[in-house]
Design a protein around this motif. Sequence first.
Motif, PDB file in Angstrom:
ATOM      1  N   THR A 108       0.196  -6.518 -18.478  1.00 30.20           N
ATOM      2  CA  THR A 108      -0.304  -5.145 -18.666  1.00 30.20           C
ATOM      3  C   THR A 108      -0.479  -4.402 -17.342  1.00 30.20           C
ATOM      4  N   GLU A 109      -0.020  -4.990 -16.248  1.00 31.82           N
ATOM      5  CA  GLU A 109      -0.190  -4.378 -14.925  1.00 31.82           C
ATOM      6  C   GLU A 109       1.180  -4.116 -14.309  1.00 31.82           C
ATOM      7  N   PRO A 110       1.751  -2.949 -14.578  1.00 33.84           N
ATOM      8  CA  PRO A 110       3.097  -2.653 -14.076  1.00 33.84           C
ATOM      9  C   PRO A 110       3.132  -2.565 -12.554  1.00 33.84           C
ATOM     10  N   VAL A 111       4.218  -3.077 -11.977  1.00 30.80           N
ATOM     11  CA  VAL A 111       4.425  -3.017 -10.526  1.00 30.80           C
ATOM     12  C   VAL A 111       5.149  -1.727 -10.194  1.00 30.80           C
ATOM     13  N   GLU A 112       4.702  -1.059  -9.139  1.00 34.97           N
ATOM     14  CA  GLU A 112       5.367   0.156  -8.686  1.00 34.97           C
ATOM     15  C   GLU A 112       5.439   0.187  -7.166  1.00 34.97           C
ATOM     16  N   LYS A 113       6.413   0.907  -6.659  1.00 41.18           N
ATOM     17  CA  LYS A 113       6.584   1.034  -5.215  1.00 41.18           C
ATOM     18  C   LYS A 113       5.804   2.254  -4.736  1.00 41.18           C
ATOM     19  N   ARG A 114       4.912   2.045  -3.764  1.00 42.73           N
ATOM     20  CA  ARG A 114       4.076   3.139  -3.265  1.00 42.73           C
ATOM     21  C   ARG A 114       4.038   3.095  -1.734  1.00 42.73           C
ATOM     22  N   LEU A 115       3.700   4.247  -1.150  1.00 51.92           N
ATOM     23  CA  LEU A 115       3.499   4.332   0.295  1.00 51.92           C
ATOM     24  C   LEU A 115       2.041   4.005   0.570  1.00 51.92           C
ATOM     25  N   VAL A 116       1.799   2.854   1.192  1.00 55.18           N
ATOM     26  CA  VAL A 116       0.435   2.363   1.374  1.00 55.18           C
ATOM     27  C   VAL A 116       0.274   1.765   2.769  1.00 55.18           C
ATOM     28  N   ARG A 117      -0.965   1.474   3.101  1.00 56.71           N
ATOM     29  CA  ARG A 117      -1.270   0.664   4.276  1.00 56.71           C
ATOM     30  C   ARG A 117      -2.547  -0.109   3.981  1.00 56.71           C
ATOM     31  N   GLY A 165      -0.978 -12.596  -9.874  1.00 55.01           N
ATOM     32  CA  GLY A 165      -0.800 -11.206 -10.299  1.00 55.01           C
ATOM     33  C   GLY A 165       0.650 -10.811 -10.192  1.00 55.01           C
ATOM     34  N   PRO A 166       1.089  -9.836 -10.982  1.00 56.90           N
ATOM     35  CA  PRO A 166       0.296  -9.081 -11.962  1.00 56.90           C
ATOM     36  C   PRO A 166       0.375  -9.690 -13.358  1.00 56.90           C
ATOM     37  N   LYS A 167      -0.499  -9.192 -14.240  1.00 60.39           N
ATOM     38  CA  LYS A 167      -0.438  -9.560 -15.653  1.00 60.39           C
ATOM     39  C   LYS A 167       0.606  -8.674 -16.342  1.00 60.39           C
ATOM     40  N   TYR A 186      -0.778  -2.657   8.784  1.00 62.72           N
ATOM     41  CA  TYR A 186      -1.867  -1.722   9.034  1.00 62.72           C
ATOM     42  C   TYR A 186      -1.395  -0.263   9.059  1.00 62.72           C
ATOM     43  N   PHE A 187      -0.101  -0.052   9.033  1.00 63.53           N
ATOM     44  CA  PHE A 187       0.465   1.295   9.066  1.00 63.53           C
ATOM     45  C   PHE A 187       1.240   1.552   7.778  1.00 63.53           C
ATOM     46  N   ALA A 188       1.399   2.828   7.438  1.00 63.49           N
ATOM     47  CA  ALA A 188       2.016   3.201   6.169  1.00 63.49           C
ATOM     48  C   ALA A 188       3.417   2.618   6.031  1.00 63.49           C
ATOM     49  N   HIS A 189       3.676   2.040   4.851  1.00 62.16           N
ATOM     50  CA  HIS A 189       4.974   1.461   4.539  1.00 62.16           C
ATOM     51  C   HIS A 189       5.101   1.411   3.021  1.00 62.16           C
ATOM     52  N   GLU A 190       6.327   1.306   2.541  1.00 65.83           N
ATOM     53  CA  GLU A 190       6.540   1.191   1.106  1.00 65.83           C
ATOM     54  C   GLU A 190       6.354  -0.266   0.677  1.00 65.83           C
ATOM     55  N   ARG A 191       5.632  -0.464  -0.424  1.00 65.30           N
ATOM     56  CA  ARG A 191       5.336  -1.827  -0.873  1.00 65.30           C
ATOM     57  C   ARG A 191       5.235  -1.839  -2.397  1.00 65.30           C
ATOM     58  N   ASP A 192       5.667  -2.938  -2.993  1.00 71.14           N
ATOM     59  CA  ASP A 192       5.504  -3.147  -4.427  1.00 71.14           C
ATOM     60  C   ASP A 192       4.073  -3.591  -4.697  1.00 71.14           C
ATOM     61  N   VAL A 193       3.335  -2.780  -5.468  1.00 72.98           N
ATOM     62  CA  VAL A 193       1.931  -3.071  -5.740  1.00 72.98           C
ATOM     63  C   VAL A 193       1.644  -2.836  -7.224  1.00 72.98           C
ATOM     64  N   PHE A 194       0.511  -3.345  -7.666  1.00 75.52           N
ATOM     65  CA  PHE A 194       0.046  -3.060  -9.017  1.00 75.52           C
ATOM     66  C   PHE A 194      -1.451  -2.794  -8.950  1.00 75.52           C
ATOM     67  N   GLN A 195      -1.975  -2.092  -9.946  1.00 79.46           N
ATOM     68  CA  GLN A 195      -3.378  -1.692  -9.909  1.00 79.46           C
ATOM     69  C   GLN A 195      -4.242  -2.626 -10.734  1.00 79.46           C
ATOM     70  N   ARG A 196      -5.359  -3.055 -10.105  1.00 78.74           N
ATOM     71  CA  ARG A 196      -6.357  -3.873 -10.811  1.00 78.74           C
ATOM     72  C   ARG A 196      -7.727  -3.494 -10.294  1.00 78.74           C
ATOM     73  N   MET A 231      -7.842  -0.986  -7.483  1.00 76.82           N
ATOM     74  CA  MET A 231      -7.238  -1.282  -6.185  1.00 76.82           C
ATOM     75  C   MET A 231      -5.761  -1.604  -6.349  1.00 76.82           C
ATOM     76  N   TRP A 232      -4.979  -1.282  -5.307  1.00 80.08           N
ATOM     77  CA  TRP A 232      -3.562  -1.610  -5.282  1.00 80.08           C
ATOM     78  C   TRP A 232      -3.380  -2.978  -4.634  1.00 80.08           C
ATOM     79  N   LEU A 233      -2.974  -3.969  -5.431  1.00 78.22           N
ATOM     80  CA  LEU A 233      -2.794  -5.329  -4.951  1.00 78.22           C
ATOM     81  C   LEU A 233      -1.314  -5.662  -4.841  1.00 78.22           C
ATOM     82  N   THR A 234      -1.011  -6.581  -3.942  1.00 80.05           N
ATOM     83  CA  THR A 234       0.369  -7.040  -3.762  1.00 80.05           C
ATOM     84  C   THR A 234       0.655  -8.198  -4.710  1.00 80.05           C
ATOM     85  N   ALA A 235       1.791  -8.117  -5.375  1.00 81.60           N
ATOM     86  CA  ALA A 235       2.188  -9.197  -6.277  1.00 81.60           C
ATOM     87  C   ALA A 235       2.427 -10.475  -5.478  1.00 81.60           C
ATOM     88  N   GLY A 236       2.131 -11.635  -6.099  1.00 78.81           N
ATOM     89  CA  GLY A 236       2.339 -12.898  -5.401  1.00 78.81           C
ATOM     90  C   GLY A 236       2.120 -14.072  -6.320  1.00 78.81           C
TER      91      GLY A 236
END
Length: 313
Positions: free
Chosen positions: A246-255, A242-244, A220-230, A233-238
């Motif tokens: 065509t959906e590159p994974v990047e590290k972002r500061l999110v919560r 996801g991801p496909k 629930y608090f800001a942290h760095e996470r590997d996510v991709f956009q679909r 929205m920024w979704l967590t790979a799993g």
Amino acid sequence: MTTAAHLHTESGSDAPYALSHLDALESEAVHIFREVAGEFEKPVILFSGGKDSIVMLHLALKAFAPAPVPFALLHVDTGHNFPEVLAYRDRAVEKHGLRLHVASVQEYIDAGKLRERPDGVRNPLQTVPLTEAIQQLKFDAVFGGGRRDEEKARAKERVFSLRDEFSQWDPRRQRPELWQLYNGRHAPGEHVRVFPLSNWTELDVWQYIARENIELPEIYFAHERDVFQRNGMWLTAGEWGGPKDTEPVEKRLVRYRTVGDMSCTGAVDSDAADLDAVIAEIAVSRLTERGATRADDKLSEAAMEDRKREGYF
């Protein structure tokens, strides 16, 4: 002289007396928990380890202290839940000596009772395990953390929401709740969904968490996470799909503003790393948490209402 509007203090002066808005919300929720304890035979609290269910459990603990909470917990595990949230759930159960029932979507898929969706999203698949758990364990009241500010269908629902013998919701069967008088009457096989946080907002929840110093999962608090956009929205790979390519994974500061199935719960860009920063961020937001971060609510204008009619929360 003491009146309803003034409280006579020890110093002899008249001072205005009123509950703060958080005190009023807390008092209402505590009253609802106690009312259910008095009216129903076997209530249960839906508990996922998300912030609303955490606040709901905190209120239940207050409502019955120093006695233990007289209800068990029920979690519908999609198999795609965030590990941090599941770890919090298990810590809370152990800390407070609670009973936990888990309805597993994966077990229903393995048994051939449910079929995996092509998009990997399992949130809509929760309805059958939830309703069958309610029927098999004979729960007659089920607490949920839904709030009216989250989504239009939830705004229609009463605090006590009657469900038929198939766990379905009919808006036309809702009962008036004047003066906080709640009608729990139900026929055999029916049950009532109960929403102690109905009148709370997302900001109220966070301000209450800060006031009560309630621990939350760290996502629930800001942290760095590997996510991709679909779909914006920024979704967590799993393992859910996801991801496909065509959906590159990047590290972002999110919560996360809300948590659910990893396949449909999006993170938001944020540097809010503590409660004060989160509250400041929520105070200026123009999007509800579900509107901003839940893909399953974007399927149609009536997506949530359709699921609620079938038995979903």
